[in-house]
Design a protein around this motif. Structure first.
Motif, PDB file in Angstrom:
ATOM      1  N   LEU A 291      31.385 -13.592  -3.657  1.00 51.73           N
ATOM      2  CA  LEU A 291      30.840 -12.334  -2.852  1.00 51.73           C
ATOM      3  C   LEU A 291      31.402 -11.926  -1.884  1.00 51.73           C
ATOM      4  CD1 LEU A 291      27.110 -12.875  -4.032  1.00 51.73           C
ATOM      5  CD2 LEU A 291      28.865 -11.816  -5.278  1.00 51.73           C
ATOM      6  N   TYR A 292      31.397 -10.812  -1.654  1.00 43.12           N
ATOM      7  CA  TYR A 292      32.023 -10.086  -0.011  1.00 43.12           C
ATOM      8  C   TYR A 292      30.957  -9.254   0.346  1.00 43.12           C
ATOM      9  CZ  TYR A 292      34.872  -7.033   2.568  1.00 43.12           C
ATOM     10  OH  TYR A 292      35.673  -6.198   3.504  1.00 43.12           O
ATOM     11  N   PHE A 293      30.385  -9.804   1.668  1.00 45.69           N
ATOM     12  CA  PHE A 293      29.309  -8.956   2.425  1.00 45.69           C
ATOM     13  C   PHE A 293      29.823  -8.210   3.825  1.00 45.69           C
ATOM     14  CE2 PHE A 293      26.395 -12.527   0.951  1.00 45.69           C
ATOM     15  CZ  PHE A 293      26.063 -11.907  -0.274  1.00 45.69           C
ATOM     16  N   GLU A 294      29.374  -7.139   4.021  1.00 41.76           N
ATOM     17  CA  GLU A 294      29.541  -6.343   4.951  1.00 41.76           C
ATOM     18  C   GLU A 294      28.434  -6.053   5.799  1.00 41.76           C
ATOM     19  OE1 GLU A 294      32.913  -3.384   5.639  1.00 41.76           O
ATOM     20  OE2 GLU A 294      31.236  -2.101   5.334  1.00 41.76           O
ATOM     21  N   THR A 295      28.517  -6.345   7.345  1.00 42.60           N
ATOM     22  CA  THR A 295      27.292  -6.004   8.100  1.00 42.60           C
ATOM     23  C   THR A 295      27.797  -5.533   9.368  1.00 42.60           C
ATOM     24  OG1 THR A 295      27.577  -8.311   9.279  1.00 42.60           O
ATOM     25  CG2 THR A 295      26.551  -8.558   7.521  1.00 42.60           C
ATOM     26  N   GLY A 296      26.881  -5.391  10.169  1.00 41.60           N
ATOM     27  CA  GLY A 296      26.989  -4.514  11.506  1.00 41.60           C
ATOM     28  C   GLY A 296      25.618  -4.420  12.564  1.00 41.60           C
TER      29      GLY A 296
ATOM     30  N   PHE B  77      31.091   0.556  13.602  1.00 42.46           N
ATOM     31  CA  PHE B  77      31.299   1.720  12.743  1.00 42.46           C
ATOM     32  C   PHE B  77      30.175   2.774  12.707  1.00 42.46           C
ATOM     33  CE2 PHE B  77      30.702   3.439   8.329  1.00 42.46           C
ATOM     34  CZ  PHE B  77      32.081   4.093   8.345  1.00 42.46           C
ATOM     35  N   ILE B  78      29.129   2.509  13.217  1.00 49.12           N
ATOM     36  CA  ILE B  78      27.905   3.433  13.133  1.00 49.12           C
ATOM     37  C   ILE B  78      28.047   4.487  14.385  1.00 49.12           C
ATOM     38  CG2 ILE B  78      25.174   3.395  13.249  1.00 49.12           C
ATOM     39  CD1 ILE B  78      24.909   1.011  12.315  1.00 49.12           C
ATOM     40  N   GLY B  79      28.262   3.921  15.442  1.00 46.22           N
ATOM     41  CA  GLY B  79      28.516   4.940  16.580  1.00 46.22           C
ATOM     42  C   GLY B  79      27.726   4.717  17.877  1.00 46.22           C
TER      43      GLY B  79
END
Length: 462
Positions: A284-289, A329-331
């Motif tokens: 599995l590959y997760f992305e967070t921030g 990434f959000i701003g």
């Protein structure tokens, strides 16, 4: 449990562990926007003093979101290793910091005790660290994972090749794949963010990348970053997928807004293990921030750094192949400028590793943020020093589909040369046969994607 301190003759009192954690954070625009940040440097110091004196047992007994109110809290609590926790529960957070940064504790020692640490402990100890502490503490931790190939070994630095296209043009995607590979990028994964979240588009891109990888015998893995249910449907129907992707968050409400639950992730892992083309065990590959919960409207009054730590403590259950942090990434509503982005990236990389996760980082930024290429490059070099498993590889560092700035293919080659790092072993051997790299540096064919059009695998000795 003492929740007050005096700094320069002024007394500060805090109503809860949640408030202490929020006010101990470095300044972040998201926390300021929510009105939960420290009102002054003195209040921040007072909160950190209080935090340093809390025991790990205090933090376990006072989760920022109650057990009965949140599925993420319940999973983190229920999965904690009670035997390990029992041996360290009387440590203060300040003592935990000293142990983690001390020479006597190896990376393996850190990973052993990490199973007894919950998110509040992980976030709290990182709040007590300087930038150099975060680099030093992370550098000693190695988390090695395997899907079809293995990444994260000492002396290596890998990259996710990200050949996105604004219309999902297969020709455009594959042109970027060829260019990226010619720079030695892609040993972590070839991962495409599709414009169209559909089974047909996901299947088409998976098939094209798989056919290309098979033809050229490229030792890596592929992934299309549509919603995990879309990927599951495609793989169940026979699409050649190797790793499944999903964004995750630090509380139940935000995960609900992402359309993800623990049960769904269990199902996804079981499916890719049985139907996928990589042996694993990390699939599995997760992305967070930082700030994703606030951006979704579900922060629940918890600071963005602590919520990010909860995301890692939640995600470690599935022992993922990759975790990618994209806090910039959000701003500017979550991280205002390059200084805040750099700090958040260092925090996230350390917290993820401390949770036992294979951390990659995208020190990225959007064009309406007060950040620039120099900020990004500074963060990238610090994180390479800290031992990040991988970065992104985006043509010219400018993602033309997602419209943000990330690490480019030239950055990938430069970072390896600066640090003396190699790609993952199998991929490095393939790059040397192709003439793209020699001893980790760009060779005579480096950056020349025309080789894929002018030559054959047999010509290249594959």
């Amino acid at each position: 449990m003492k929740l007050r301190a005096t700094v320069h003759g002024r007394s500060f009192s805090f109503s809860s562990v949640r408030e202490v954690l929020a006010k101990a954070s470095e300044e972040k625009s998201g926390d300021l926007f929510l009105g939960i940040a420290a009102g002054s440097a003195s209040e921040r110091v007072a909160a950190r003093y209080v935090l340093s004196e809390l025991t790990l047992e205090d933090l376990r007994n006072n989760p920022v979101i109650p057990y009965e109110a949140d599925a993420v809290t319940r999973l983190i609590e229920d999965d904690l290793n009670d035997a390990i926790f029992a041996g360290i529960k009387h440590w203060t957070l300040g003592e935990l910091r000293d142990h983690l940064l001390g020479h006597e504790m190896s990376g393996d020692d850190v990973l052993r005790i990490s199973r007894g640490l919950n998110a509040e402990m992980i976030a709290g100890v990182a709040k007590l660290m300087s930038n150099m502490d975060l680099v030093y503490g992370a550098r000693k931790i190695r988390v090695v994972t395997r899907a079809a190939t293995q990444i994260g070994m000492e002396g290596t630095l890998s990259f996710r090749l990200q050949p996105n296209h604004p219309t999902d043009s297969i020709q455009g995607i594959m042109a970027s794949v060829m260019e990226g590979l010619s720079y030695g990028s892609g040993d972590a994964i070839i991962g495409i963010n599709p414009v169209e979240d559909s089974v047909a588009s996901t299947t088409r891109i998976l098939q094209e990348t798989w056919d290309f990888m098979s033809h050229w015998r490229i030792p890596t893995q592929n992934c299309v970053l549509s919603h995990i249910t879309t990927q599951m449907e495609a793989v169940a129907a026979g699409a050649p997928g190797m790793v499944l992707f999903q964004s995750i968050a630090g509380n139940e409400k935000t995960n609900d807004s992402f359309g993800v639950t623990a049960a769904l992730l269990d199902e996804a892992y079981d499916l890719i293990l049985k139907k996928g083309l990589a042996p694993g065990p990390n699939l599995l590959y997760f992305e967070t921030g930082q700030g994703s919960e606030m951006a979704s409207g579900y922060d629940l009054g918890v600071d963005e750094m602590t919520l990010e730590a909860r995301t890692y403590a939640f995600g470690r259950r599935w022992r993922p192949f990759m975790v990618n942090n994209v806090s910039g990434f959000i701003g500017p509503e979550t991280l205002y400028d390059g200084k805040q982005i750099t700090r958040a990236c260092l925090e996230d990389h350390y917290m993820g590793k401390l949770a036992g996760l294979p951390m990659g980082v995208a020190p990225c930024y959007t064009n309406h943020t007060q950040a620039d290429q120099n900020d990004q490059e500074t963060a990238t070099m610090l994180l390479a020093m800290a031992g990040a498993n991988y970065y992104m590889g985006v043509p010219m560092g400018d993602d033309i589909m997602l419209s943000y700035q990330d690490t480019g293919l030239h950055d990938d080659a430069t970072l390896r040369e600066l640090m003396g790092f190699l790609p993952a072993p199998e991929f490095n051997a393939w790059c040397e046969k192709m003439g793209f790299l020699r001893n980790g540096k760009l060779a005579e064919r480096g950056g020349d994607a025309s080789v894929f059009l002018a030559r054959s695998p047999r010509d290249m000795g594959l």
